[in-house]
Design an enzyme around this catalytic site. Structure first.
Site, short mmCIF file in Angstrom:
data_model
loop_
_atom_site.label_atom_id
_atom_site.label_comp_id
_atom_site.label_asym_id
_atom_site.label_seq_id
_atom_site.Cartn_x
_atom_site.Cartn_y
_atom_site.Cartn_z
N SER A 53 47.29 41.56 43.76
CA SER A 53 46.96 43.00 43.51
C SER A 53 46.77 43.50 45.09
O SER A 53 47.82 43.64 45.67
CB SER A 53 45.57 43.16 42.66
OG SER A 53 45.63 44.81 42.68
N HIS A 95 51.22 44.55 41.12
CA HIS A 95 51.40 45.01 39.77
C HIS A 95 51.09 46.67 40.29
O HIS A 95 50.78 47.00 41.32
CB HIS A 95 50.42 44.74 38.53
CG HIS A 95 48.92 44.96 39.24
ND1 HIS A 95 48.03 44.39 38.24
CD2 HIS A 95 48.41 45.40 40.33
CE1 HIS A 95 46.63 44.37 39.09
NE2 HIS A 95 47.01 45.17 40.23
#
Length: 200
Positions: A106, A131
């Site tokens: 992330s 993501h």
């Protein structure tokens, strides 16, 4: 170390290491900033002392430099604003290197991309994950609409960081965003996509 009987002050390499090994939040961002400022402060005084000593010998000091600041990342990611503050402190510096181990996920992935491309490394079994940024929308409709707009702005910033500082193709990134909630990849893929320079 001695140069013509002049004793030089040498940096303590063990103190030139920063660890990002937890959730990235305002606490870890503050600790990172404090540590980097402390290193820079010590570097300034050490270089000032050494330059004065070496200059007295008539030696060219223009190419003097300190050992790189080494940053270890093993993080699940965290809050975007805090991660971007760390990215901004690293970006454009050439005196910092990064070693990834364990997990770089992330927000930690775009912190990694703040380092000089030649100074990014990962161990063989490191797991990476990217993501889309999350929007924690709740409350009144107007509040939710504003939150969504802010999330879109952050998404654009992060996407630009990926495209500018790695070799991941835009169509691949768009496909990941469209089809995957979380996209996990290996050190070999990170190497292929330019997230890292070498597997160590």
């Amino acid at each position: 170390m001695c140069m013509n009987s002049i004793e030089l002050q040498l940096p303590d390499v063990s103190k030139r290491t920063i660890y990002l090994t937890d959730v990235i939040d305002n606490v870890s961002a503050r600790e990172f900033t404090e540590k980097l400022n402390e290193i820079d402060f010590e570097d300034y005084h050490m270089m000032k002392s050494n330059i004065a000593k070496i200059s007295s010998l008539g030696v060219d000091v223009d190419n003097m430099s300190m050992p790189p600041v080494k940053v270890f990342i093993n993080s699940p990611g965290g809050y975007i604003y805090d991660a971007l503050s760390i990215y901004d402190m690293i970006h454009k510096r050439t005196d910092m290197m990064c070693v990834c181990s364990g997990k770089v996920m992330s927000a930690a992935t775009f912190i990694l991309l703040g380092f000089d491309p030649e100074l990014r490394f990962a161990t063989e079994n490191t797991t990476f994950m990217i993501h889309q940024p999350s929007s924690m929308t709740f409350g009144r409709l107007k509040d939710m609409e504003e939150d969504v707009e802010e999330t879109k702005r952050l998404h654009k910033i992060i996407t630009n960081i990926y495209l500018k500082n790695s070799k991941i193709p835009k169509d691949v990134l768009d496909k990941i965003y469209k089809e995957k909630k979380d996209y996990y990849f290996t050190s070999k893929e990170a190497l292929k996509w330019g997230f890292i320079k070498k597997i160590v």
